[in-house]
Design a protein around this motif. Sequence first.
Motif, short mmCIF file in Angstrom:
data_model
loop_
_atom_site.label_atom_id
_atom_site.label_comp_id
_atom_site.label_asym_id
_atom_site.label_seq_id
_atom_site.Cartn_x
_atom_site.Cartn_y
_atom_site.Cartn_z
N GLY A 34 5.21 -31.23 18.06
CA GLY A 34 4.41 -30.04 18.29
C GLY A 34 3.16 -30.00 17.42
O GLY A 34 2.07 -29.64 17.87
N LEU A 35 3.31 -30.40 16.17
CA LEU A 35 2.16 -30.45 15.26
C LEU A 35 1.12 -31.44 15.74
O LEU A 35 -0.09 -31.17 15.72
N LEU A 36 1.58 -32.60 16.19
CA LEU A 36 0.64 -33.62 16.68
C LEU A 36 -0.02 -33.18 17.98
O LEU A 36 -1.18 -33.54 18.24
N GLU A 38 -5.90 -34.72 15.96
CA GLU A 38 -6.74 -35.53 15.08
C GLU A 38 -6.04 -35.92 13.78
O GLU A 38 -6.53 -36.76 13.02
N MET A 39 -4.88 -35.33 13.53
CA MET A 39 -4.15 -35.58 12.29
C MET A 39 -3.13 -36.71 12.47
O MET A 39 -2.74 -37.02 13.59
N ASP A 84 4.61 -29.51 5.13
CA ASP A 84 3.68 -28.84 4.22
C ASP A 84 3.13 -27.61 4.93
O ASP A 84 2.08 -27.68 5.59
N ILE A 85 3.82 -26.50 4.80
CA ILE A 85 3.47 -25.28 5.51
C ILE A 85 2.09 -24.78 5.09
O ILE A 85 1.31 -24.31 5.92
N GLU A 86 1.78 -24.89 3.80
CA GLU A 86 0.46 -24.44 3.33
C GLU A 86 -0.66 -25.22 4.02
O GLU A 86 -1.69 -24.65 4.39
N PHE A 87 -0.47 -26.51 4.17
CA PHE A 87 -1.47 -27.34 4.84
C PHE A 87 -1.61 -26.93 6.31
O PHE A 87 -2.72 -26.82 6.83
N ILE A 88 -0.49 -26.69 6.96
CA ILE A 88 -0.51 -26.28 8.36
C ILE A 88 -1.20 -24.93 8.51
O ILE A 88 -2.02 -24.73 9.41
#
Length: 96
Positions: free
Chosen positions: A50-52, A57-58, A4-8
């Motif tokens: 990488g996102l984590l 916290e996500m 979900d690029i918009e969320f990122i």
Amino acid sequence: MVFDIEFIEKLMEERGWRKADFSRQSGLSRAYVSKLFNGSRQGGMAVLKGLLKAFPEMDAKDFLVQEPELTPNDGIPAEESIRESISIVQTCGGTE
């Protein structure tokens, strides 16, 4: 995986990050991040890690596009669905 690029982007905006900042925080290369955000590259486990790393916290599921849950054939019983498909093909002249 479809992210979900918009969320990122929203998370990045909340932190005042540009793509270069996200790249540093996630450990992903700038080139990879650019391709991910412009849609020319889909991510896998490396992106998820990488996102984590960037947003500890996500939860992993927060980054994924949520697909609507559908029942097989949108709830139409299989036999009825097959009959309907045959009828459509015959109506369109697809069989003789």
